[in-house]
Design a protein around this motif. Structure first.
Motif, PDB file in Angstrom:
ATOM      1  N   VAL A  22      -7.123  -1.135   8.085  1.00 23.93           N
ATOM      2  CA  VAL A  22      -6.223  -1.539   7.003  1.00 23.93           C
ATOM      3  C   VAL A  22      -4.862  -1.814   7.625  1.00 23.93           C
ATOM      4  N   PRO A  43       3.630  -3.110  -5.743  1.00 25.48           N
ATOM      5  CA  PRO A  43       2.523  -2.429  -6.424  1.00 25.48           C
ATOM      6  C   PRO A  43       1.949  -1.312  -5.546  1.00 25.48           C
ATOM      7  N   ASN A  44       1.086  -0.501  -6.115  1.00 23.33           N
ATOM      8  CA  ASN A  44       0.426   0.533  -5.333  1.00 23.33           C
ATOM      9  C   ASN A  44      -0.348  -0.077  -4.175  1.00 23.33           C
ATOM     10  N   GLY A  47       2.306  -0.700   0.812  1.00 21.52           N
ATOM     11  CA  GLY A  47       2.759  -0.237   2.119  1.00 21.52           C
ATOM     12  C   GLY A  47       4.136   0.405   2.084  1.00 21.52           C
ATOM     13  N   LYS A  48       4.621   0.736   0.913  1.00 25.45           N
ATOM     14  CA  LYS A  48       5.954   1.331   0.778  1.00 25.45           C
ATOM     15  C   LYS A  48       6.004   2.708   1.427  1.00 25.45           C
ATOM     16  N   THR A  49       5.063   3.552   1.038  1.00 27.49           N
ATOM     17  CA  THR A  49       5.052   4.908   1.575  1.00 27.49           C
ATOM     18  C   THR A  49       4.874   4.904   3.089  1.00 27.49           C
ATOM     19  N   GLN A  89       6.426  11.358  -1.908  1.00 29.58           N
ATOM     20  CA  GLN A  89       5.925  10.917  -3.203  1.00 29.58           C
ATOM     21  C   GLN A  89       5.196  12.048  -3.929  1.00 29.58           C
TER      22      GLN A  89
ATOM     23  N   VAL B 250      -1.325  13.364  10.429  1.00 27.38           N
ATOM     24  CA  VAL B 250      -1.039  12.331   9.448  1.00 27.38           C
ATOM     25  C   VAL B 250      -1.435  12.844   8.076  1.00 27.38           C
TER      26      VAL B 250
HETATM   27  N1  LIG Z   1      -3.422   7.926   6.260  1.00 28.01           N
HETATM   28  C1  LIG Z   1      -4.001   6.783   5.867  1.00 28.01           C
HETATM   29  N2  LIG Z   1      -5.240   6.463   6.309  1.00 28.01           N
HETATM   30  C2  LIG Z   1      -5.828   5.314   5.927  1.00 28.01           C
HETATM   31  N3  LIG Z   1      -5.272   4.403   5.126  1.00 28.01           N
HETATM   32  C3  LIG Z   1      -4.040   4.643   4.651  1.00 28.01           C
HETATM   33  C4  LIG Z   1      -3.339   5.853   4.999  1.00 28.01           C
HETATM   34  N4  LIG Z   1      -2.132   5.828   4.393  1.00 28.01           N
HETATM   35  C5  LIG Z   1      -2.083   4.668   3.697  1.00 28.01           C
HETATM   36  N5  LIG Z   1      -3.220   3.947   3.855  1.00 28.01           N
HETATM   37  C6  LIG Z   1      -3.495   2.624   3.269  1.00 28.01           C
HETATM   38  O1  LIG Z   1      -2.411   1.782   3.560  1.00 28.01           O
HETATM   39  C7  LIG Z   1      -2.101   0.955   2.451  1.00 28.01           C
HETATM   40  C8  LIG Z   1      -0.671   1.151   2.041  1.00 28.01           C
HETATM   41  O2  LIG Z   1      -0.510   2.423   1.454  1.00 28.01           O
HETATM   42  P1  LIG Z   1       0.875   3.023   1.006  1.00 28.01           P
HETATM   43  O3  LIG Z   1       1.860   2.846   2.091  1.00 28.01           O
HETATM   44  O4  LIG Z   1       0.628   4.408   0.539  1.00 28.01           O
HETATM   45  O5  LIG Z   1       1.258   2.091  -0.220  1.00 28.01           O
HETATM   46  P2  LIG Z   1       2.300   2.309  -1.412  1.00 28.01           P
HETATM   47  O6  LIG Z   1       3.141   3.492  -1.081  1.00 28.01           O
HETATM   48  O7  LIG Z   1       3.066   1.045  -1.463  1.00 28.01           O
HETATM   49  O8  LIG Z   1       1.496   2.524  -2.644  1.00 28.01           O
HETATM   50  C9  LIG Z   1      -3.100   1.312   1.368  1.00 28.01           C
HETATM   51  O9  LIG Z   1      -4.163   0.374   1.421  1.00 28.01           O
HETATM   52  C10 LIG Z   1      -3.576   2.682   1.764  1.00 28.01           C
HETATM   53  O10 LIG Z   1      -4.886   2.907   1.326  1.00 28.01           O
END
Ligand SMILES: Nc1ncnc2c1ncn2[C@@H]1O[C@H](COP(=O)(O)OP(=O)(O)O)[C@@H](O)[C@H]1O
Ligand SMILES: [Mg+2]
Lengths: 319, 251
Positions: A22, A43-44, A47-49, A89, B250
């Motif tokens: 991903v 949107p969710n 990649g913000k987090t 979050q 992580v």
């Molecule tokens: N630790 C992780 N392992 C695998 N995939 C992840 C992990 N953290 C986030 N993702 C994936 O990365 C993408 C972005 O996630 P995230 O940054 O949390 O988005 P947002 O905060 O904008 O909702 C999503 O598709 C999520 O499933």
């Protein structure tokens, strides 16, 4: 205050036997100025987090670089940690300890001495209106109270920048408004605030500048007003009788502030203008001069959702 | 200096939360006491020991090592709860030492294990167990190292798997053979040759033998320094590995 170039992160996840990659963040460039509330709207899953966690030194980027409050993210993560605060979050308080205990402990984790940590905790409790609950266990708090404790934790060491990941998600409208005030207060105290949100109204009302993120990329960046103006200008809906519509159209078509003019079925005009607030009096004057009566005039400003729609082809409300 | 301070900080916090939980304190104290009281009447005939005191010399060190192993191995569950609450991530954004995040927790586990060990020893003294204080302190050192290793490994694994559902079967799978092949509850002197051969490869078997030798007052026995060295090396390796998980975990 924050400068990132080409920040990237991919995750490898396993679904059964298959490995899937991903690309959570694919090359983010940001410039955040000192003392502003900068918003990350998307949107969710945008990649913000992930971006925030990279900037907070929690995960290592796969590529790119960043300078945060003058410290280099890759070369000196320890210094970055000292200069920033981060509020996750999903929450960060422990059910069985009290707000005061959490605040003192967290301050001490930053190397602050015991007496000073107690003073800071006291001050933070007062500032976030938590003194009353300070010695109750966190599990007894309401969602809004708990969120305030978490924000207080994030700034207990007086960082220059604080990252707040979806600070108002899950809060009722009143707690939400309260939280906005808290965030504005941080800015007033000179802190740079970086928030993420998937609420359009929050990005619009609270943030000085925003970056819209989708599928791991920044698709637009600017002030909320600027972004909205950039995509379509503002729209004036002028209500007229069918009989007078043609004449009004002729009059207004040549005006310099009218970027685009369309007639509306059943009478009326739709004018695209740069700035509605200055265009309205001029339209009124022009029509009045020609002796044309109008039924209504309405200013329609594009929303951030219109911006999102233009940039991504989807509406944020739907995604 | 910063490292020592950070470790102390984490240790204090963890100990405070532990003591706040009356259920845990109750279980932690009474469980070993039950072992001692309920097993006691069976010991002498089962071990074919000449006196009750002799039986305790074999049983008590085994029980203590058992508590050290299990007490440590299951600490990971608490850490997963902390992960879920976001407490670990909150710690990791501060400049606090990553090794201290691990060691502060493991130290609490070691201290609580030693508290249990003291209670059991004192009770056993009432049942006429006699052991030299010097030997006893060395035995406690062995127990502390075992608990340090098992809790560190448990924390490291918890950070890797991140869910109770994965941690429980994993820890059981590890704990069972380790337990059966160490002669913890009954000495392997009664075991067939092949079983003894397998046990040679079980570090805990060395630890148990060493601890028993200490309780028997046999300080010169090679098993003592061998057991201590093996466990010390493994504890250091476990701590180093688990601290790395704290540094890079992580989510
Ligand atoms: N630790 C992780 N392992 C695998 N995939 C992840 C992990 N953290 C986030 N993702 C994936 O990365 C993408 C972005 O996630 P995230 O940054 O949390 O988005 P947002 O905060 O904008 O909702 C999503 O598709 C999520 O499933
Ligand atoms: Mg998120």
């Amino acid at each position: 205050m924050i400068e990132t170039r080409g920040l990237r992160k991919s995750f490898r996840s396993r679904a059964g036997r298959q490995h899937k990659t991903v690309d959570a963040v694919r090359g983010v460039d940001l410039d955040v100025a000192e003392g502003e509330i900068f918003g990350f709207l998307g949107p969710n899953g945008a990649g913000k987090t992930t971006t925030l966690r990279m900037l907070a030194t929690l995960i290592a980027p796969d590529g790119g670089q960043a300078t945060i409050a003058g410290a280099d993210l890759l070369r000196d993560p320890a210094e970055v940690r000292r200069r920033i605060g981060y509020v996750a979050q999903g929450g960060s308080t422990w059910d069985d300890s009290t707000a005061r205990e959490e605040l003192v402990l967290h301050a001490r984790m930053y190397g602050i001495g015991k007496a000073d940590a107690r003073r800071r905790a006291e001050r933070a409790l007062a500032a976030f209106q938590l003194t009353e609950y300070a010695d109750r266990k966190c599990k007894t708090y309401s969602g809004g109270q708990r969120r305030r404790v978490e924000i207080a934790l994030g700034i207990i060491h007086d960082p220059r920048i604080v990252f707040l990941d979806e600070p108002t998600t899950g809060l009722d409208p009143q707690s939400r408004a309260h939280m906005w005030d808290e965030i504005r207060r941080l800015r007033a105290e000179g802190m740079t605030v970086f928030i993420t949100t998937h609420y359009l109204d929050e990005a619009d009302a609270l943030c000085d500048r925003i970056a819209i993120m989708d599928h791991g990329e920044v698709v637009a960046e600017g002030t909320p007003t600027g972004l909205k103006r950039e995509i379509s200008g503002e729209v004036l809906l002028v209500g007229l009788d069918v009989a007078t519509t043609g004449q009004a159209a002729q009059l207004l078509d040549t005006e310099p502030y009218v970027a685009k003019l369309e007639t509306v079925d059943g009478g009326g005009l739709r004018l695209t203008v740069d700035e509605g607030a200055t265009a309205i009096p001029q339209v009124l004057r022009r029509l009045d001069h020609a002796g044309l009566a109008l039924n209504s005039i309405e200013l329609h400003r594009p929303s951030l959702d219109d911006v999102f729609l233009t940039k991504t082809g989807r509406s944020l409300r739907e995604s | 200096m910063k490292f020592a301070r950070d470790t102390w900080l984490v240790f204090q916090r963890q100990t405070q939360l532990l003591l706040r939980n009356p259920v845990w304190v109750f279980v932690g104290v009474f469980q070993p006491v039950m072992y001692l009281l309920l097993f006691a009447p069976l010991l002498k005939p089962a071990l074919n020991a000449p006196t009750q005191a002799e039986a305790y010399k074999i049983f008590v060190p085994g029980l203590l090592v058992l508590l050290a192993i299990f007490g440590g191995l299951f600490q990971g569950f608490g850490l997963i709860a902390e992960l879920r609450a976001g407490v670990i991530e909150r710690s990791r954004v501060t400049p606090v030492s990553r090794l201290a995040l691990l060691l502060g927790r493991s130290m609490r586990d070691v201290v609580s294990l030693l508290a249990q060990a003291v209670i059991i020893t004192v009770l056993a003294l009432l049942f006429e167990l006699r052991v030299f204080i010097g030997d006893l302190l060395l035995a406690y050192l062995m127990l502390a190292l075992i608990a340090l290793m098992t809790s560190a490994v448990s924390y490291g694994v918890a950070l890797k798997v991140k869910s109770e559902d994965a941690l429980a079967p994993l820890m059981n799978t590890v704990a069972q053979p380790v337990l059966l092949l160490s002669g913890i509850l009954l000495p392997l002197t009664f075991a067939p040759g092949w079983l003894q051969g397998v046990a040679e490869w079980n570090p805990f078997s060395w630890a148990v033998d060493g601890t028993r030798a200490l309780f028997a007052g046999d300080l010169g026995n090679d098993k003592v320094w061998q057991g201590l060295s093996i466990i010390a090396v493994l504890a250091a390796a476990g701590v180093a590995w688990a601290a790395r998980q704290f540094a890079r975990s992580v989510r």
